[in-house]
Design an enzyme around this catalytic site. Structure first.
Site, mmCIF file in Angstrom:
data_model
loop_
_atom_site.group_PDB
_atom_site.id
_atom_site.type_symbol
_atom_site.label_atom_id
_atom_site.label_comp_id
_atom_site.label_asym_id
_atom_site.label_seq_id
_atom_site.Cartn_x
_atom_site.Cartn_y
_atom_site.Cartn_z
ATOM 1 N N ASP A 1 0.820 -1.217 0.000
ATOM 2 C CA ASP A 1 0.000 0.000 0.000
ATOM 3 C C ASP A 1 0.851 1.264 0.000
ATOM 4 O O ASP A 1 2.051 1.228 0.315
ATOM 5 C CB ASP A 1 -0.970 0.004 1.199
ATOM 6 C CG ASP A 1 -0.252 -0.022 2.554
ATOM 7 O OD1 ASP A 1 0.830 -0.642 2.653
ATOM 8 O OD2 ASP A 1 -0.768 0.597 3.505
ATOM 9 N N GLU B 1 0.261 -1.406 5.741
ATOM 10 C CA GLU B 1 1.326 -0.907 6.626
ATOM 11 C C GLU B 1 1.129 0.576 6.914
ATOM 12 O O GLU B 1 1.375 1.048 8.016
ATOM 13 C CB GLU B 1 2.701 -1.145 5.974
ATOM 14 C CG GLU B 1 3.902 -0.865 6.891
ATOM 15 C CD GLU B 1 4.341 0.588 6.948
ATOM 16 O OE1 GLU B 1 5.124 0.922 7.845
ATOM 17 O OE2 GLU B 1 3.895 1.391 6.112
#
Ligand SMILES: CCCCCCCC/C=C\CCCCCCCC(=O)N[C@@H](Cc1ccc(O)cc1)C(=O)O
Ligand SMILES: [Zn+2]
Ligand SMILES: [Zn+2]
Length: 533
Positions: free
Chosen positions: A152, A217
């Site tokens: 991400d 994350e």
């Protein structure tokens, strides 16, 4: 010509003059001896530390020819650019561009055909959006290791970009632009490129390892890395030999006293606390407002916080070690300074505090990141809230930071609520006897030939928190070069990585996969209870 000192004037009796003169001479001598002894101690300590580290860490590793072919580095850059076109944005936990993650999974599968069809490699989708690869080694009974990165990225402010953040643009065949180029798709593609090349060469890794790509994350890792960790546990994996995740890049122009690049390996990371501050007021007509509004009270409290940063903890945490490791490689002046922080600590502290990036090393930082208040221009606000994000120096605890905040605000009308917190991570082994740290360090120096490798405390946070129960050997390092002027590109505008630096990243992971296998030879990776993998 004789010099006339004030105490030698005629008005003073001759005997007294002589006595005073001798006393001053004695004092001068004592002072000179003191300065000489001090310089001797400072310099001797510097030499001693240099000698100890030279003995401990040895010479630079031999140059290796076993590297990834450079001829195809543009092709690899284009594959990274392709991944940067996919907007895998995390806004909040459970608020993500979900479809983009599926697109990225498919893209990776198509881009790395050898990995995805190899009998020794298993790819699994974890919790719908994360990826876990198991690369089965040929030799069983060794403790597996884990390489981590994340899929991400943080949102963008499109206006500030010279090239579209999700355009996958390669400028002048030199820089690959895009959100995620350094944080952290460079890591994802770097690991996969290395593995693809390794397998293409017909190499079968000796020991089993995992590749974990979390999908959230940037918003905590709860749904990604945490689920991957749970899955490993369910499968009976009790121990990992080491975890290597994102961290500091290699940087130059940052350490006074050397022009060589410095590779800081995060052997710990700062703690964190996210604190919500709120004030409630009584709503009413803005034509007859109270003397103080909820917004005004909260703004004043926040200003007090910003004007009173937490005290410097420089020298009370593992950062002392970092300078001792740099010392052998810098000019004599800085060698003496870095080896004697007990004496020069204040001077260094002053210098470090002068820039945000270095200030983050010396103290718990205070960042006001959110502010909400008011409903309409002619209504006295019923409430105001703000969020403050602290990154906690290892020498302090969450409780100490919250107590300090309460004392500085010193206003009972401001309510404090801890939204999230975590103490700093334990310090991972990084001495001469830590074969895992030395393996990472050797791999760095095989690629970044001039780099000085030093242990450091990572100033931000990573997915490593979810793997703390598996090993004490957690290392945070991003194998790319970043200049001081590039630091604002992190989570900022115009994030990019050069084609050359991406090639170095691929090569670093390639060396790690090869070097980690060498640890087997020394019997470092087996335990009687190691899972049969
Ligand atoms: C002597 C001193 C020399 C200084 C040299 C420093 C060069 C370093 C350059 C850049 C460091 C930038 C670090 C970027 C961190 C990337 C990782 C990240 O973004 N992590 C997130 C994770 C997170 C944590 C908590 C959340 O609620 C969400 C996400 C982070 O914010 O920490
Ligand atoms: Zn990251
Ligand atoms: Zn990030």
């Amino acid at each position: 010509m004789t010099v006339m000192f004030p105490w030698m004037r005629r008005g003073i009796p001759r005997r007294c003059r002589c006595l005073l003169h001798s006393a001053v001479q004695l004092l001068c001598c004592a002072f000179a001896v003191f300065i000489f002894a001090l310089l001797f101690i400072l310099f001797f300590r510097a030499i001693l530390i240099q000698h100890r580290l030279d003995v401990e860490l040895g010479a630079r590793p031999e140059e290796t020819k076993d590297l990834v072919d450079e001829a195809r580095s543009m092709e690899r850059a284009e594959r990274l650019a392709g991944a940067l076109k996919i907007p895998t944005i995390s806004y909040k936990t459970d608020q993500q561009e979900t479809q983009a993650f599926h697109t990225l999974h498919d893209y990776l599968q198509k881009s790395f055909p050898i990995i995805h069809s190899h009998p020794a490699v298993k790819r699994e989708i974890v919790n719908e959006l994360s990826l876990l690869y198991t690369v089965h080694g040929t030799k069983s009974g060794n403790i597996p290791y884990l390489l981590a990165s994340h899929l991400d990225v943080v949102p963008v402010n499109e206006k500030g970009w010279a090239h579209p953040p999700f355009g996958g643009f390669i400028a002048n065949n030199t820089y690959i632009y895009g959100r995620g180029a350094i944080d952290d798709k460079g890591g994802v593609l770097g690991i996969l490129e290395a593995l693809e090349y390794l397998l293409e060469q017909g190499y079968r890794p000796h020991r089993t390892f995992f590749i974990a790509f979390g999908h959230d994350e940037e918003v905590s890792g709860k749904r990604g890395a945490q689920e991957i960790a749970k899955l490993l546990q369910q499968r009976g994996i009790k121990e990992l030999d080491f975890v290597l995740d994102e961290g500091f890049p290699v940087s130059d122009e940052l350490i006074p006293g050397t022009s060589r690049p410095v590779a800081m390996v995060g052997v710990s990371e700062k703690g964190t606390a996210t604190v919500e501050l709120s004030v409630t007021g009584t709503p009413g007509h803005s034509s007859f407002p109270p003397a103080e509004s909820a917004i005004g009270i909260l703004a004043a409290a926040l200003a007090r916080l910003e004007h009173n940063p937490l005290p410097s903890m420089f020298g009370y945490g593992p950062e002392k070690n970092m300078f001792e490791y740099i010392a052998p490689h810098v000019s004599s002046f800085y060698k003496t300074v870095y080896s004697n922080l007990w004496f020069f600590g204040k001077m260094m502290e002053y210098k470090m505090e002068s820039q945000p990036i270095t200030n983050a090393f010396v103290r718990t930082t205070t960042a006001i990141t959110l502010f909400h208040g008011g409903v309409k221009e002619n209504i006295v606000p019923p409430s105001a809230t703000a969020v403050v994000n602290f990154r906690i120096h290892p020498a302090q605890t969450v409780n100490e930071v919250v107590d300090y905040t309460r004392n500085i605000i010193a206003d009972p009308r401001v309510q404090l609520k801890i939204k999230r917190s975590r103490e700093s991570h334990p310090v991972s082994p990084h001495g001469p006897h830590s074969v895992q740290y030395q393996m990472v360090s050797t791999s760095i120096r095989q690629i970044f030939r001039q780099a000085i490798v030093v242990p450091a405390v990572f100033i931000a946070n990573t997915d490593t928190r979810w793997y703390l129960n598996f090993t004490t050997n957690l290392y945070r390092f991003l194998p790319t070069m970043v200049k001081l002027s590039d630091v604002p590109r992190y989570h900022g505008n115009n994030e990019r990585i050069s084609v050359e630096h991406f090639h170095q990243a691929v090569n670093f992971y390639y060396r790690v996969m090869k070097n980690a296998d060498l640890l087997i030879l020394n019997g470092h990776t087996t335990r009687p209870f190691a899972a049969e993998l």
